[in-house]
Design a protein around this motif. Sequence first.
Motif, PDB file in Angstrom:
ATOM      1  N   GLN A  20       0.831  -1.189   0.000  1.00 36.98           N
ATOM      2  CA  GLN A  20       0.000   0.000   0.000  1.00 36.98           C
ATOM      3  C   GLN A  20       0.871   1.247   0.000  1.00 36.98           C
ATOM      4  OE1 GLN A  20      -2.386  -0.344   3.485  1.00 36.98           O
ATOM      5  NE2 GLN A  20      -3.519  -2.134   2.752  1.00 36.98           N
ATOM      6  N   THR A  21       0.413   2.248  -0.750  1.00 34.44           N
ATOM      7  CA  THR A  21       1.108   3.529  -0.728  1.00 34.44           C
ATOM      8  C   THR A  21       0.268   4.500   0.083  1.00 34.44           C
ATOM      9  OG1 THR A  21       0.036   4.156  -2.788  1.00 34.44           O
ATOM     10  CG2 THR A  21       2.215   3.183  -2.960  1.00 34.44           C
ATOM     11  N   PRO A  22       0.913   5.349   0.844  1.00 36.20           N
ATOM     12  CA  PRO A  22       0.145   6.281   1.666  1.00 36.20           C
ATOM     13  C   PRO A  22      -0.592   7.287   0.790  1.00 36.20           C
ATOM     14  CG  PRO A  22       2.494   6.719   1.849  1.00 36.20           C
ATOM     15  CD  PRO A  22       2.331   5.482   1.025  1.00 36.20           C
ATOM     16  N   VAL A  23      -1.835   7.544   1.152  1.00 36.49           N
ATOM     17  CA  VAL A  23      -2.655   8.499   0.407  1.00 36.49           C
ATOM     18  C   VAL A  23      -3.012   9.626   1.363  1.00 36.49           C
ATOM     19  CG1 VAL A  23      -4.809   8.808  -0.841  1.00 36.49           C
ATOM     20  CG2 VAL A  23      -3.583   6.639  -1.022  1.00 36.49           C
ATOM     21  N   GLY A  24      -2.701  10.848   0.970  1.00 36.05           N
ATOM     22  CA  GLY A  24      -3.012  12.009   1.804  1.00 36.05           C
ATOM     23  C   GLY A  24      -4.461  12.427   1.629  1.00 36.05           C
ATOM     24  N   LYS A  25      -4.866  13.429   2.379  1.00 32.89           N
ATOM     25  CA  LYS A  25      -6.237  13.912   2.280  1.00 32.89           C
ATOM     26  C   LYS A  25      -6.450  14.536   0.906  1.00 32.89           C
ATOM     27  CE  LYS A  25      -6.975  14.813   7.142  1.00 32.89           C
ATOM     28  NZ  LYS A  25      -7.301  15.804   8.157  1.00 32.89           N
ATOM     29  N   GLY A  26      -7.560  14.180   0.293  1.00 34.95           N
ATOM     30  CA  GLY A  26      -7.906  14.766  -0.998  1.00 34.95           C
ATOM     31  C   GLY A  26      -7.206  14.105  -2.185  1.00 34.95           C
ATOM     32  N   ARG A  27      -6.275  13.233  -1.932  1.00 39.94           N
ATOM     33  CA  ARG A  27      -5.587  12.538  -3.026  1.00 39.94           C
ATOM     34  C   ARG A  27      -6.175  11.145  -3.185  1.00 39.94           C
ATOM     35  NH1 ARG A  27       0.652  12.601  -2.006  1.00 39.94           N
ATOM     36  NH2 ARG A  27       0.322  10.703  -3.185  1.00 39.94           N
ATOM     37  N   LYS A  28      -6.367  10.755  -4.427  1.00 44.43           N
ATOM     38  CA  LYS A  28      -6.872   9.422  -4.685  1.00 44.43           C
ATOM     39  C   LYS A  28      -5.742   8.565  -5.246  1.00 44.43           C
ATOM     40  CE  LYS A  28     -11.639  10.659  -5.628  1.00 44.43           C
ATOM     41  NZ  LYS A  28     -12.716  10.599  -6.605  1.00 44.43           N
ATOM     42  N   LEU A  29      -5.813   7.314  -4.948  1.00 39.95           N
ATOM     43  CA  LEU A  29      -4.834   6.376  -5.468  1.00 39.95           C
ATOM     44  C   LEU A  29      -5.234   6.019  -6.890  1.00 39.95           C
ATOM     45  CD1 LEU A  29      -2.395   4.595  -4.836  1.00 39.95           C
ATOM     46  CD2 LEU A  29      -3.970   2.834  -4.065  1.00 39.95           C
ATOM     47  N   SER A  30      -4.374   6.329  -7.841  1.00 37.86           N
ATOM     48  CA  SER A  30      -4.715   6.034  -9.238  1.00 37.86           C
ATOM     49  C   SER A  30      -4.320   4.596  -9.570  1.00 37.86           C
ATOM     50  CB  SER A  30      -4.000   7.000 -10.177  1.00 37.86           C
ATOM     51  OG  SER A  30      -2.605   6.808 -10.080  1.00 37.86           O
ATOM     52  N   MET A  31      -5.219   3.953 -10.257  1.00 44.20           N
ATOM     53  CA  MET A  31      -4.987   2.567 -10.659  1.00 44.20           C
ATOM     54  C   MET A  31      -4.397   2.559 -12.064  1.00 44.20           C
ATOM     55  SD  MET A  31      -5.995   0.996  -8.010  1.00 44.20           S
ATOM     56  CE  MET A  31      -6.145  -0.699  -8.507  1.00 44.20           C
ATOM     57  N   GLY A  32      -3.543   1.603 -12.337  1.00 42.00           N
ATOM     58  CA  GLY A  32      -2.968   1.470 -13.661  1.00 42.00           C
ATOM     59  C   GLY A  32      -3.974   0.907 -14.644  1.00 42.00           C
ATOM     60  N   LYS A  33      -3.669   1.003 -15.926  1.00 39.32           N
ATOM     61  CA  LYS A  33      -4.547   0.487 -16.966  1.00 39.32           C
ATOM     62  C   LYS A  33      -3.923  -0.758 -17.571  1.00 39.32           C
ATOM     63  CE  LYS A  33      -5.821   5.008 -18.699  1.00 39.32           C
ATOM     64  NZ  LYS A  33      -5.934   5.786 -19.923  1.00 39.32           N
ATOM     65  N   ASP A  34      -4.784  -1.632 -18.064  1.00 41.12           N
ATOM     66  CA  ASP A  34      -4.302  -2.779 -18.822  1.00 41.12           C
ATOM     67  C   ASP A  34      -4.000  -2.317 -20.237  1.00 41.12           C
ATOM     68  OD1 ASP A  34      -4.665  -4.438 -16.671  1.00 41.12           O
ATOM     69  OD2 ASP A  34      -6.655  -5.085 -17.299  1.00 41.12           O
ATOM     70  N   GLU A  35      -2.922  -2.830 -20.802  1.00 40.43           N
ATOM     71  CA  GLU A  35      -2.533  -2.453 -22.148  1.00 40.43           C
ATOM     72  C   GLU A  35      -2.172  -3.684 -22.947  1.00 40.43           C
ATOM     73  OE1 GLU A  35       0.568   0.372 -22.706  1.00 40.43           O
ATOM     74  OE2 GLU A  35      -0.292   1.799 -21.302  1.00 40.43           O
ATOM     75  N   VAL A  36      -2.427  -3.599 -24.239  1.00 39.93           N
ATOM     76  CA  VAL A  36      -1.997  -4.636 -25.167  1.00 39.93           C
ATOM     77  C   VAL A  36      -1.199  -3.949 -26.257  1.00 39.93           C
ATOM     78  CG1 VAL A  36      -2.740  -6.356 -26.843  1.00 39.93           C
ATOM     79  CG2 VAL A  36      -4.002  -6.085 -24.715  1.00 39.93           C
ATOM     80  N   ASN A  37       0.010  -4.405 -26.473  1.00 38.67           N
ATOM     81  CA  ASN A  37       0.860  -3.855 -27.525  1.00 38.67           C
ATOM     82  C   ASN A  37       1.150  -4.944 -28.536  1.00 38.67           C
ATOM     83  OD1 ASN A  37       1.138  -1.284 -26.343  1.00 38.67           O
ATOM     84  ND2 ASN A  37       2.655  -2.104 -24.927  1.00 38.67           N
ATOM     85  N   ILE A  38       0.884  -4.656 -29.803  1.00 36.30           N
ATOM     86  CA  ILE A  38       1.159  -5.610 -30.874  1.00 36.30           C
ATOM     87  C   ILE A  38       2.420  -5.141 -31.578  1.00 36.30           C
ATOM     88  CG2 ILE A  38       0.291  -6.653 -32.985  1.00 36.30           C
ATOM     89  CD1 ILE A  38      -2.532  -6.151 -31.912  1.00 36.30           C
ATOM     90  N   SER A  39       3.389  -6.026 -31.672  1.00 38.54           N
ATOM     91  CA  SER A  39       4.675  -5.659 -32.265  1.00 38.54           C
ATOM     92  C   SER A  39       4.536  -5.420 -33.766  1.00 38.54           C
ATOM     93  CB  SER A  39       5.700  -6.760 -32.021  1.00 38.54           C
ATOM     94  OG  SER A  39       5.350  -7.915 -32.755  1.00 38.54           O
ATOM     95  N   ALA A  40       5.512  -4.739 -34.323  1.00 35.17           N
ATOM     96  CA  ALA A  40       5.519  -4.473 -35.763  1.00 35.17           C
ATOM     97  C   ALA A  40       5.597  -5.782 -36.547  1.00 35.17           C
ATOM     98  CB  ALA A  40       6.695  -3.563 -36.109  1.00 35.17           C
ATOM     99  N   GLU A  41       6.343  -6.740 -36.010  1.00 35.38           N
ATOM    100  CA  GLU A  41       6.464  -8.042 -36.682  1.00 35.38           C
ATOM    101  C   GLU A  41       5.113  -8.748 -36.743  1.00 35.38           C
ATOM    102  OE1 GLU A  41       8.478  -7.270 -34.043  1.00 35.38           O
ATOM    103  OE2 GLU A  41      10.388  -6.929 -35.054  1.00 35.38           O
ATOM    104  N   ALA A  42       4.343  -8.677 -35.654  1.00 35.35           N
ATOM    105  CA  ALA A  42       3.027  -9.321 -35.635  1.00 35.35           C
ATOM    106  C   ALA A  42       2.078  -8.641 -36.613  1.00 35.35           C
ATOM    107  CB  ALA A  42       2.449  -9.287 -34.225  1.00 35.35           C
ATOM    108  N   LEU A  43       2.137  -7.324 -36.707  1.00 33.41           N
ATOM    109  CA  LEU A  43       1.291  -6.609 -37.659  1.00 33.41           C
ATOM    110  C   LEU A  43       1.644  -6.983 -39.085  1.00 33.41           C
ATOM    111  CD1 LEU A  43       1.146  -3.084 -35.976  1.00 33.41           C
ATOM    112  CD2 LEU A  43      -0.685  -4.781 -36.127  1.00 33.41           C
ATOM    113  N   GLU A  44       2.932  -7.135 -39.353  1.00 31.18           N
ATOM    114  CA  GLU A  44       3.377  -7.538 -40.693  1.00 31.18           C
ATOM    115  C   GLU A  44       2.883  -8.946 -41.017  1.00 31.18           C
ATOM    116  OE1 GLU A  44       4.818  -7.055 -44.340  1.00 31.18           O
ATOM    117  OE2 GLU A  44       4.831  -5.515 -42.803  1.00 31.18           O
ATOM    118  N   MET A  45       2.924  -9.830 -40.021  1.00 31.07           N
ATOM    119  CA  MET A  45       2.443 -11.197 -40.241  1.00 31.07           C
ATOM    120  C   MET A  45       0.940 -11.196 -40.535  1.00 31.07           C
ATOM    121  SD  MET A  45       4.562 -13.259 -37.336  1.00 31.07           S
ATOM    122  CE  MET A  45       3.749 -14.818 -37.624  1.00 31.07           C
TER     123      MET A  45
END
Length: 91
Positions: A20-45
């Motif tokens: 856990q990271t400490p959260v001060g008053k008025g600050r919200k804990l931001s959650m990360g996003k899921d990401e999908v990255n397709i490589s250039a090689e995969a796009l070429e295929m």
Amino acid sequence: MRIQEPNRTGMINAYNKTGQTPVGKGRKLSMGKDEVNISAEALEMLKQVEDPDSPARREKIQRLKKQVEDGTYRVPSDKLADKILSFWRKL
């Protein structure tokens, strides 16, 4: 004989708090996003692949299935060796 573990609860709580990271008053804990990255090689295929619904591709698949079922399908060893070598040379 009774053995008491006075520090056990404290250790579990300390372990649970490490992520856990400490959260001060008025600050919200931001959650990360899921990401999908397709490589250039995969796009070429993807560009090189035929349309899966094309009649030519369906005919080719049926022909290969029949060869496999009949036991007449053979992989050309020279082409297989070339593909294996080109794969390992890229690494």
